[in-house]
Design a protein around this motif. Structure first.
Motif, PDB file in Angstrom:
ATOM      1  N   SER A  95      -0.631  -7.070  39.491  1.00  0.00           N
ATOM      2  CA  SER A  95      -0.373  -7.818  40.844  1.00  0.00           C
ATOM      3  C   SER A  95      -0.297  -9.150  40.551  1.00  0.00           C
ATOM      4  O   SER A  95      -0.107  -9.942  41.643  1.00  0.00           O
ATOM      5  N   ALA A  96      -0.055  -9.866  39.339  1.00  0.00           N
ATOM      6  CA  ALA A  96       0.027 -11.378  39.131  1.00  0.00           C
ATOM      7  C   ALA A  96       1.069 -11.559  37.960  1.00  0.00           C
ATOM      8  O   ALA A  96       0.762 -10.779  36.737  1.00  0.00           O
ATOM      9  N   SER A 108       0.637 -19.169  39.192  1.00  0.00           N
ATOM     10  CA  SER A 108       0.517 -17.832  39.368  1.00  0.00           C
ATOM     11  C   SER A 108       1.438 -17.133  40.590  1.00  0.00           C
ATOM     12  O   SER A 108       1.137 -17.890  41.563  1.00  0.00           O
ATOM     13  N   HIS A 110       1.740 -14.039  43.082  1.00  0.00           N
ATOM     14  CA  HIS A 110       1.380 -12.775  43.437  1.00  0.00           C
ATOM     15  C   HIS A 110       2.467 -11.791  43.429  1.00  0.00           C
ATOM     16  O   HIS A 110       3.520 -12.014  43.974  1.00  0.00           O
ATOM     17  N   ASP A 112       4.130  -8.974  45.114  1.00  0.00           N
ATOM     18  CA  ASP A 112       3.992  -8.216  46.258  1.00  0.00           C
ATOM     19  C   ASP A 112       4.520  -6.898  46.278  1.00  0.00           C
ATOM     20  O   ASP A 112       4.170  -5.894  46.585  1.00  0.00           O
ATOM     21  N   ASN A 127       5.018 -13.928  45.858  1.00  0.00           N
ATOM     22  CA  ASN A 127       4.748 -14.629  46.946  1.00  0.00           C
ATOM     23  C   ASN A 127       5.163 -14.711  48.064  1.00  0.00           C
ATOM     24  O   ASN A 127       5.370 -15.522  48.835  1.00  0.00           O
TER      25      ASN A 127
END
Length: 134
Positions: A95-96, A108, A110, A112, A127
């Motif tokens: 997830s990151a 960082s 995200h 998606d 993001n």
């Protein structure tokens, strides 16, 4: 005497913290793990953000020139110059995605949606912004 001991302890803790930071700063990048190999390549957003992820675990990015653009707020490293090289790539699970230059920059993202194929195109979403691999 107690003040002197407290000062000595604080100095020792500070020295230890600086040593730990310097060890982290000079740690080499790890190659991209096999499970994340799809992230390797040159990725571009519609507004001009470019992210180059190498198999060696090192990345570079070109930021969106208009710092107030919605995508820039989601993707740019605000305190960094327009082009940043030698970022260490790290993944936190699925997830990151982390881009780090120890003691200077860190960002960082995200994940998606991880890289996927759409016909002749490979895309991912970080993001909330769609990036296409070229």
């Amino acid at each position: 005497m107690d003040d002197l001991l407290r000062y000595g302890r604080r100095t020792a803790l500070l020295a230890f913290a600086l040593l730990a930071l310097s060890c982290e700063a000079f740690r080499p990048s790890d190659p991209i793990p096999p499970a994340q190999r799809d992230y390797v390549g040159v990725w571009r957003s519609a507004s001009g953000f470019v992210l180059r992820i190498g198999a060696n675990g090192v990345a570079a990015l070109q930021q969106i020139p208009d710092a107030d653009a919605p995508e820039a707020l989601r993707l740019n490293v605000r305190v960094a110059p327009p082009v940043v090289h030698d970022l260490r790539v790290e993944f936190q699970g699925d997830s990151a995605l982390l881009l780090i230059t120890p003691l200077l920059y860190a960002r960082s993202y995200h994940v998606d949606r991880p890289p996927w194929r759409e016909g002749d195109t490979v895309a991912m979403v970080l993001n909330g912004v769609r990036l296409v691999r070229r």
